[in-house]
Motif scaffolding. Structure first.
Motif, PDB file in Angstrom:
ATOM      1  N   ASP A   8      15.265  48.610 105.340  1.00  0.00           N
ATOM      2  CA  ASP A   8      16.565  47.957 105.497  1.00  0.00           C
ATOM      3  C   ASP A   8      17.156  48.327 106.856  1.00  0.00           C
ATOM      4  OD1 ASP A   8      16.234  47.108 102.910  1.00  0.00           O
ATOM      5  OD2 ASP A   8      17.849  48.327 102.067  1.00  0.00           O
ATOM      6  N   GLN A  50      20.150  44.009 106.027  1.00  0.00           N
ATOM      7  CA  GLN A  50      21.102  44.294 104.958  1.00  0.00           C
ATOM      8  C   GLN A  50      22.338  44.926 105.602  1.00  0.00           C
ATOM      9  OE1 GLN A  50      20.534  43.357 101.921  1.00  0.00           O
ATOM     10  NE2 GLN A  50      18.326  43.081 101.907  1.00  0.00           N
ATOM     11  N   PRO A  51      23.508  44.336 105.432  1.00  0.00           N
ATOM     12  CA  PRO A  51      24.692  44.884 106.099  1.00  0.00           C
ATOM     13  C   PRO A  51      25.066  46.277 105.598  1.00  0.00           C
ATOM     14  CG  PRO A  51      25.202  42.809 104.945  1.00  0.00           C
ATOM     15  CD  PRO A  51      23.783  43.151 104.652  1.00  0.00           C
ATOM     16  N   SER A  54      26.776  47.171 102.057  1.00  0.00           N
ATOM     17  CA  SER A  54      26.313  46.337 100.943  1.00  0.00           C
ATOM     18  C   SER A  54      25.657  47.229  99.888  1.00  0.00           C
ATOM     19  CB  SER A  54      25.351  45.262 101.437  1.00  0.00           C
ATOM     20  OG  SER A  54      24.185  45.843 101.992  1.00  0.00           O
ATOM     21  N   GLU A  55      25.515  46.702  98.693  1.00  0.00           N
ATOM     22  CA  GLU A  55      24.987  47.505  97.591  1.00  0.00           C
ATOM     23  C   GLU A  55      23.507  47.781  97.785  1.00  0.00           C
ATOM     24  OE1 GLU A  55      24.416  47.414  92.768  1.00  0.00           O
ATOM     25  OE2 GLU A  55      26.012  46.202  93.652  1.00  0.00           O
ATOM     26  N   ALA A  61      26.403  52.280  98.258  1.00  0.00           N
ATOM     27  CA  ALA A  61      26.556  51.472  99.464  1.00  0.00           C
ATOM     28  C   ALA A  61      25.545  51.911 100.522  1.00  0.00           C
ATOM     29  CB  ALA A  61      27.973  51.617 100.016  1.00  0.00           C
ATOM     30  N   ARG A  62      24.973  50.930 101.223  1.00  0.00           N
ATOM     31  CA  ARG A  62      24.050  51.238 102.322  1.00  0.00           C
ATOM     32  C   ARG A  62      24.814  51.913 103.451  1.00  0.00           C
ATOM     33  NH1 ARG A  62      21.846  46.572 100.348  1.00  0.00           N
ATOM     34  NH2 ARG A  62      19.605  46.700 100.001  1.00  0.00           N
TER      35      ARG A  62
END
Length: 132
Positions: A8, A50-51, A54-55, A61-62
């Motif tokens: 990610d 993936q921001p 984000s989950e 949260a990432r």
């Protein structure tokens, strides 16, 4: 069994620039707007945009700050010093000194997205030097 490596990242273009420059991987296929396949290792590497925030796994949260995970990837290289120089020039962060062992040399780095990596140069018989 086939192994695929998925990483990610918050910025696909920046990640492509890093992984191609640091490790000599080659872009192969775009997977829509949010994915890119890179080839040149024994397993394909997929960059997945993936921001941050984000989950991620387990509802967390990432976070793309440097983080620890019990899983990391080793990149086996012929010349550790040259590989380290390329990785640093591409944006990696060095985490400690080069260490030497009976099997070879190793240095820890982090990519610009917080993922830990080791650059590893086998010497002599590699791990067979310490295998029992």
């Amino acid at each position: 069994m086939q192994l695929l490596l998925n990483i990610d990242v918050p910025d696909l273009a920046r990640a492509e620039a890093f992984y191609t420059a640091a490790f000599g991987l080659t872009p192969a296929r775009s997977l829509g707007d949010g994915g890119l396949e890179l080839l040149g290792a024994q397993a394909p590497l997929y960059l997945l945009q993936q921001p941050a925030g984000s989950e991620g796994a387990a509802g967390r949260a990432r976070d793309y700050e440097r983080h620890w995970t019990p899983l990391h990837l080793d990149v086996v290289v012929d010349d550790l010093d040259a590989a380290l120089e390329r990785a640093l020039a591409a944006g990696a962060t060095r985490e400690g000194e080069v260490r030497e062992a009976a099997w070879g040399r190793i240095v820890r780095i982090a990519d610009p997205f917080g993922h830990g990596w080791c650059l590893l140069q086998f010497l002599g018989r590699g791990y067979d030097e310490i295998a029992t």
